[in-house]
Every structure is written in C-alpha cells, then in structure tokens.
Design an enzyme around this catalytic site. Structure first.
Site, PDB file in Angstrom:
ATOM      1  N   PHE A 117      -1.564   2.441  -0.826  1.00  0.00           N
ATOM      2  CA  PHE A 117      -2.055   3.410  -1.806  1.00  0.00           C
ATOM      3  C   PHE A 117      -1.003   4.495  -2.087  1.00  0.00           C
ATOM      4  O   PHE A 117      -0.427   4.555  -3.187  1.00  0.00           O
ATOM      5  CB  PHE A 117      -3.373   3.974  -1.272  1.00  0.00           C
ATOM      6  CG  PHE A 117      -3.814   5.283  -1.843  1.00  0.00           C
ATOM      7  CD1 PHE A 117      -3.830   5.494  -3.216  1.00  0.00           C
ATOM      8  CD2 PHE A 117      -4.241   6.315  -1.003  1.00  0.00           C
ATOM      9  CE1 PHE A 117      -4.243   6.712  -3.746  1.00  0.00           C
ATOM     10  CE2 PHE A 117      -4.660   7.526  -1.524  1.00  0.00           C
ATOM     11  CZ  PHE A 117      -4.656   7.723  -2.892  1.00  0.00           C
TER      12      PHE A 117
ATOM     13  N   SER B   3      -0.831  -5.927   5.068  1.00  0.00           N
ATOM     14  CA  SER B   3      -2.118  -6.018   5.776  1.00  0.00           C
ATOM     15  C   SER B   3      -3.201  -5.228   5.044  1.00  0.00           C
ATOM     16  O   SER B   3      -4.344  -5.681   4.959  1.00  0.00           O
ATOM     17  CB  SER B   3      -1.986  -5.531   7.225  1.00  0.00           C
ATOM     18  OG  SER B   3      -1.392  -4.253   7.270  1.00  0.00           O
TER      19      SER B   3
ATOM     20  N   ASP C 135       6.610  -6.807   9.736  1.00  0.00           N
ATOM     21  CA  ASP C 135       5.737  -5.976  10.563  1.00  0.00           C
ATOM     22  C   ASP C 135       6.611  -4.949  11.297  1.00  0.00           C
ATOM     23  O   ASP C 135       7.596  -5.337  11.938  1.00  0.00           O
ATOM     24  CB  ASP C 135       5.025  -6.916  11.558  1.00  0.00           C
ATOM     25  CG  ASP C 135       4.007  -6.200  12.415  1.00  0.00           C
ATOM     26  OD1 ASP C 135       4.030  -4.956  12.482  1.00  0.00           O
ATOM     27  OD2 ASP C 135       3.192  -6.914  13.036  1.00  0.00           O
ATOM     28  N   ILE C 136       6.241  -3.675  11.224  1.00  0.00           N
ATOM     29  CA  ILE C 136       7.045  -2.649  11.906  1.00  0.00           C
ATOM     30  C   ILE C 136       6.991  -2.798  13.427  1.00  0.00           C
ATOM     31  O   ILE C 136       7.783  -2.192  14.137  1.00  0.00           O
ATOM     32  CB  ILE C 136       6.643  -1.203  11.496  1.00  0.00           C
ATOM     33  CG1 ILE C 136       5.148  -0.960  11.711  1.00  0.00           C
ATOM     34  CG2 ILE C 136       7.063  -0.899  10.065  1.00  0.00           C
ATOM     35  CD1 ILE C 136       4.743   0.513  11.601  1.00  0.00           C
TER      36      ILE C 136
ATOM     37  N   LEU D  39       5.587   5.309   5.912  1.00  0.00           N
ATOM     38  CA  LEU D  39       4.153   5.422   5.611  1.00  0.00           C
ATOM     39  C   LEU D  39       3.333   4.277   6.201  1.00  0.00           C
ATOM     40  O   LEU D  39       2.100   4.341   6.204  1.00  0.00           O
ATOM     41  CB  LEU D  39       3.914   5.464   4.081  1.00  0.00           C
ATOM     42  CG  LEU D  39       4.165   6.819   3.413  1.00  0.00           C
ATOM     43  CD1 LEU D  39       5.651   7.060   3.185  1.00  0.00           C
ATOM     44  CD2 LEU D  39       3.438   6.907   2.085  1.00  0.00           C
TER      45      LEU D  39
ATOM     46  N   TYR E 142      -6.356   7.737  16.379  1.00  0.00           N
ATOM     47  CA  TYR E 142      -5.488   7.831  15.196  1.00  0.00           C
ATOM     48  C   TYR E 142      -4.779   9.189  15.150  1.00  0.00           C
ATOM     49  O   TYR E 142      -3.562   9.266  14.916  1.00  0.00           O
ATOM     50  CB  TYR E 142      -6.329   7.597  13.928  1.00  0.00           C
ATOM     51  CG  TYR E 142      -5.621   7.915  12.643  1.00  0.00           C
ATOM     52  CD1 TYR E 142      -4.609   7.091  12.160  1.00  0.00           C
ATOM     53  CD2 TYR E 142      -5.967   9.041  11.887  1.00  0.00           C
ATOM     54  CE1 TYR E 142      -3.956   7.395  10.964  1.00  0.00           C
ATOM     55  CE2 TYR E 142      -5.328   9.346  10.700  1.00  0.00           C
ATOM     56  CZ  TYR E 142      -4.319   8.525  10.245  1.00  0.00           C
ATOM     57  OH  TYR E 142      -3.684   8.816   9.069  1.00  0.00           O
TER      58      TYR E 142
ATOM     59  N   ASN F 117      -6.977  14.868   2.944  1.00  0.00           N
ATOM     60  CA  ASN F 117      -7.620  13.613   2.517  1.00  0.00           C
ATOM     61  C   ASN F 117      -7.108  13.246   1.132  1.00  0.00           C
ATOM     62  O   ASN F 117      -7.545  13.826   0.143  1.00  0.00           O
ATOM     63  CB  ASN F 117      -9.139  13.800   2.446  1.00  0.00           C
ATOM     64  CG  ASN F 117      -9.805  13.409   3.729  1.00  0.00           C
ATOM     65  OD1 ASN F 117      -9.447  13.950   4.780  1.00  0.00           O
ATOM     66  ND2 ASN F 117     -10.735  12.485   3.669  1.00  0.00           N
TER      67      ASN F 117
ATOM     68  N   VAL G  78     -13.474   8.968  -1.301  1.00  0.00           N
ATOM     69  CA  VAL G  78     -13.495   9.151  -2.760  1.00  0.00           C
ATOM     70  C   VAL G  78     -13.447   7.791  -3.459  1.00  0.00           C
ATOM     71  O   VAL G  78     -14.199   7.531  -4.403  1.00  0.00           O
ATOM     72  CB  VAL G  78     -12.328  10.057  -3.229  1.00  0.00           C
ATOM     73  CG1 VAL G  78     -12.258  10.102  -4.745  1.00  0.00           C
ATOM     74  CG2 VAL G  78     -12.488  11.468  -2.667  1.00  0.00           C
TER      75      VAL G  78
ATOM     76  N   GLY H 148     -16.040  10.647  16.417  1.00  0.00           N
ATOM     77  CA  GLY H 148     -14.626  10.872  16.084  1.00  0.00           C
ATOM     78  C   GLY H 148     -14.449  11.620  14.775  1.00  0.00           C
ATOM     79  O   GLY H 148     -13.336  12.006  14.424  1.00  0.00           O
TER      80      GLY H 148
HETATM   81  N1  LIG Z   1      -4.881   8.298   2.605  1.00  0.00           N
HETATM   82  C1  LIG Z   1      -5.001   9.419   3.288  1.00  0.00           C
HETATM   83  O1  LIG Z   1      -5.898  10.222   3.035  1.00  0.00           O
HETATM   84  C2  LIG Z   1      -4.038   9.764   4.375  1.00  0.00           C
HETATM   85  C3  LIG Z   1      -4.214  10.984   5.051  1.00  0.00           C
HETATM   86  C4  LIG Z   1      -3.315  11.321   6.074  1.00  0.00           C
HETATM   87  C5  LIG Z   1      -2.267  10.476   6.378  1.00  0.00           C
HETATM   88  N2  LIG Z   1      -2.129   9.291   5.716  1.00  0.00           N
HETATM   89  C6  LIG Z   1      -1.022   8.419   6.100  1.00  0.00           C
HETATM   90  O2  LIG Z   1      -0.285   8.064   4.939  1.00  0.00           O
HETATM   91  C7  LIG Z   1       0.226   6.744   5.071  1.00  0.00           C
HETATM   92  C8  LIG Z   1      -0.192   5.883   3.896  1.00  0.00           C
HETATM   93  O3  LIG Z   1      -1.614   5.830   3.848  1.00  0.00           O
HETATM   94  P1  LIG Z   1      -2.402   5.066   2.708  1.00  0.00           P
HETATM   95  O4  LIG Z   1      -3.663   5.801   2.497  1.00  0.00           O
HETATM   96  O5  LIG Z   1      -1.510   4.797   1.585  1.00  0.00           O
HETATM   97  O6  LIG Z   1      -2.788   3.730   3.479  1.00  0.00           O
HETATM   98  P2  LIG Z   1      -2.634   2.195   3.041  1.00  0.00           P
HETATM   99  O7  LIG Z   1      -3.402   1.410   4.060  1.00  0.00           O
HETATM  100  O8  LIG Z   1      -2.975   2.016   1.618  1.00  0.00           O
HETATM  101  O9  LIG Z   1      -1.087   1.954   3.228  1.00  0.00           O
HETATM  102  C9  LIG Z   1      -0.500   1.579   4.453  1.00  0.00           C
HETATM  103  C10 LIG Z   1       0.518   0.488   4.161  1.00  0.00           C
HETATM  104  O10 LIG Z   1       1.149   0.114   5.391  1.00  0.00           O
HETATM  105  C11 LIG Z   1       1.185  -1.300   5.489  1.00  0.00           C
HETATM  106  N3  LIG Z   1       1.180  -1.640   6.917  1.00  0.00           N
HETATM  107  C12 LIG Z   1       0.177  -1.463   7.798  1.00  0.00           C
HETATM  108  N4  LIG Z   1       0.532  -1.904   9.014  1.00  0.00           N
HETATM  109  C13 LIG Z   1       1.801  -2.368   8.902  1.00  0.00           C
HETATM  110  C14 LIG Z   1       2.722  -2.955   9.800  1.00  0.00           C
HETATM  111  N5  LIG Z   1       2.396  -3.172  11.089  1.00  0.00           N
HETATM  112  N6  LIG Z   1       3.950  -3.299   9.350  1.00  0.00           N
HETATM  113  C15 LIG Z   1       4.288  -3.110   8.049  1.00  0.00           C
HETATM  114  N7  LIG Z   1       3.441  -2.570   7.134  1.00  0.00           N
HETATM  115  C16 LIG Z   1       2.231  -2.193   7.560  1.00  0.00           C
HETATM  116  C17 LIG Z   1      -0.058  -1.782   4.753  1.00  0.00           C
HETATM  117  O11 LIG Z   1       0.020  -3.111   4.303  1.00  0.00           O
HETATM  118  C18 LIG Z   1      -0.115  -0.787   3.595  1.00  0.00           C
HETATM  119  O12 LIG Z   1       0.621  -1.243   2.491  1.00  0.00           O
HETATM  120  C19 LIG Z   1      -0.269   6.233   6.431  1.00  0.00           C
HETATM  121  O13 LIG Z   1       0.739   6.486   7.378  1.00  0.00           O
HETATM  122  C20 LIG Z   1      -1.469   7.103   6.704  1.00  0.00           C
HETATM  123  O14 LIG Z   1      -1.741   7.220   8.079  1.00  0.00           O
HETATM  124  C21 LIG Z   1      -2.988   8.912   4.724  1.00  0.00           C
END
Ligand SMILES: NC(=O)c1ccc[n+]([C@@H]2O[C@H](COP(=O)([O-])OP(=O)(O)OC[C@H]3O[C@@H](n4cnc5c(N)ncnc54)[C@H](O)[C@@H]3O)[C@@H](O)[C@H]2O)c1
Length: 329
Positions: free
Chosen positions: A29, A52, A73-74, A95, A166, A195, A210, A294
C-alpha cells in the site's frame, strides 16, 4: 551520490545526479505510492518484495515507467544482499514487514522473523554495500503503547511501552539502527507512522480500518466495531506520508520522527465522517463486538519534530482523504 555522465554539445562532461532507490515492500500500500513518487522525481527504482500482501497490480504504472521488481523474501539474507549489491542504491526505503497487530499476537515468532531478522538483513546489506541513507518505516500507532498514560499527542521522547509483538519488533528495528549508527556511522531515520489510509490499502487485511469500512460502505454492508468505538487513532493520508518519507530521505536527520496529524479521531467519529458518503444517505450504523487484545484505547502522535527537521506537516483533511479513498474504489 550515484550519477549519470553525459556529454554536452561542447564535449564537456556533465554529471546528472540520478538517485538510485531501493524500496523493500514497494508492492504494498504505502510502498507503491512511494515508488510512484520516486519515479516522478526521476529516480531509478528497484522494488524488493515477496508479494505476500503486496501485488503487481499496485505496481502497474511503476513497472510501465521503468521500475524493476525483484521478488524475494527479506528473511533470506543472501538474496537481499545480492539485490542490494546488484543495484547499488544510494537510499534504501525499508517498508517490507508483517504489519498486522493481531497476527503478531497469534504468531509472535513469525512477526519477529520478518520485522526483526528481516529488518536486520536489510540494514546489514545496506551497511555492507556502503549505502548513503536508510529510511525505516516504524509505527507511531503501536510503539508507544497505551496513550491514556501519556500526554497526547505523544512526542518521540515518550516512554516506549508497546502492548503487542508488532510494536516491539518495530522498536527493535529502531534499536538496530541506533546500534549501526554507533558501530558504523550508518545514516538512518525511523519514521513512526500514524494510521495510514488511502487508495490501494488492502481491505482484506486487519490493519486498515478505513479500507475495510470504505469497502463496506460501498457495498452497503454494516461495519463491526470491536469495543465501544471510543478508541482513538491518528489517521494520516498516504500522500502526506509519502511526502514525509521523501523529505526524510533528502536530509541527514537521525533518530525517530512521528508522521501523523497529532489529532485523536475515535472510531465513532470516523464512522460519522464516512456516513456522510453513504449511498442515498442510508447511514452507516455499526454492530459492536468485544474489544480485541493488544489494541490501545487512545493514541495520537505529535508531528512537531517532522515540522522542524523536515519542513513537513500533513495537508490533507480527514474529509478530503476519505473522499479520495472512496472515489478510488
Ligand atoms: N499502514 C499503516 O497504517 C502503517 C502504520 C505504521 C507503520 N506501517 C509500516 O509501513 C510499512 C508498509 O505498510 P503497508 O500498510 O504499506 O503494508 P503492506 O502490507 O501493504 O505492505 C508491506 C509490503 O511488504 C511486503 N512483504 C511482507 N513481508 C515480506 C518479506 N518477508 N519479504 C519481502 N517483502 C515482504 C508485502 O508483500 C507488501 O508488499 C510496513 O513496514 C508497516 O509496518 C504501516
């Protein structure tokens, strides 16, 4: 800084700075919006993602504009090191993560494997490749713990007492960045997002309330509220978050920076704002279920440091952001 050498008509060499950016989680996202923004400013972009929770669909325009997707995969240290060495980025935006609070409670070891070990793999690969800048996606929603015990909005200096794995795994990622700074002068910043919401957020996950509510509103469904709906969050629009990420990548600012609005919005207020968009004014009355473990009751994060150090402040109102999100469905 990586550059591209061009000869002008007089035969003099000009060096154009083409930034090379690697975005882990770039198919997700927030990551996919970031990739689009980096391409707009002329960066060469590689995305490292295991798809994923992200998708190729999110990257349709980015791939057409020349971005490269490396599927991986990281948690695989050799694979991320090879991708970093091959591309040789100036900046890594990290990210990729397991982003669901609920899953982190059900599967804490899995959460730690992606969010701690995976993050360490990416940080270490960047350090070994001589990276210029590392930008880490941390959390402002889960790292502070219960906001009721804090002066809200929470400043970065607040005591960190996460209430779920988390929140802890993101905190450990930040601690590794501090350690790498001391050990190697590794140049990094940790952005603690509120958020985040907006187009492309997955309504099937548990993280994006949302996205879930917008989808239900469009389909004429009824939202479920866990608890009494008075729990508050700091909702920040994705374009604003991407602006903060890009701004942070251009500076040498270190440590943690909140990226939020500083405003507490309750679930009931969110539903009220969404109800204004209900088809034929039918309203959007929730059903109530038990509060989830949580989940914090209150949180909002103070964006003052982002204002001072990055010149950033959120510019999208909740009204405008919800409208954009609904229009994109
Ligand atoms: N959306 C939020 O409100 C929010 C809030 C705080 C922090 N974050 C952080 O921002 C970042 C992005 O969040 P998002 O909402 O876009 O989530 P998302 O799930 O849409 O994006 C995460 C991406 O990481 C990839 N991914 C997951 N595990 C992986 C792995 N092991 N190896 C390689 N790729 C992997 C997924 O395929 C995905 O494309 C994340 O680190 C999340 O923790 C998001």
């Amino acid at each position: 800084m990586p550059g591209r050498r061009l000869a002008n008509p007089q035969g003099l060499l000009l060096v154009c700075a083409v930034m090379k950016s690697l975005v882990t989680g770039g198919a997700g996202f927030i990551g996919s919006h970031l990739v689009d923004a980096l391409l707009r400013r002329g960066d060469e972009v590689t995305i490292f993602d295991d798809l994923s929770s992200g998708s190729r669909e999110n990257l349709a325009s980015a791939l057409a504009s020349g971005a490269t997707l490396v599927e991986g995969d990281i948690c695989d240290a050799d694979r991320i090191q090879a991708a970093v060495n091959d591309f040789n980025p100036g900046t890594i935006f990290h990210l990729a993560a397991q982003g669901e609070v609920r899953r982190s409670i059900d599967e804490p070891a899995f959460d730690a494997s992606v969010n701690v070990v995976g993050a360490v793999n990416v940080i270490d690969a960047g350090q070994k490749a001589g990276l210029d800048r590392f930008v880490f996606a941390s959390t402002g929603g889960a790292i502070y713990g219960e906001g009721d015990r804090l002066d809200l909005p929470a400043a970065e200096s607040s005591l960190l007492e996460p209430l779920c794995p988390y929140g802890l795994s993101k905190m450990v990622g930040e601690k590794y960045l501090e350690l790498y700074r001391r050990m190697y002068m590794f140049n990094s910043v940790a952005l603690r997002f509120g958020n985040v919401y907006g187009p492309r957020q997955n309504p099937k996950g548990e993280a994006g309330v949302v996205a879930i509510f917008c989808e239900l509103l469009k389909q004429g469904g009824r939202p479920v509220v866990f608890g009494d709906g008075t729990q508050t969050r700091d909702y920040v629009y994705v374009d604003d978050v991407v602006e903060a990420i890009v701004a942070a990548s251009r500076t040498d600012v270190e440590g943690a920076i909140n990226v939020g609005t500083g405003v507490e919005i309750s679930l009931l207020q969110l539903l009220e704002a969404l109800a204004k968009h209900s088809p034929e004014g039918k309203g959007f009355e929730p059903e109530f279920d038990e509060k989830r473990p949580g989940e914090v009751m209150r949180i909002a994060i103070d964006p003052s440091r982002a204002g001072l150090e990055l010149g950033w402040s959120p510019s999208t109102s909740l009204e405008a952001g919800l409208k954009e999100t609904l229009d994109a469905l």
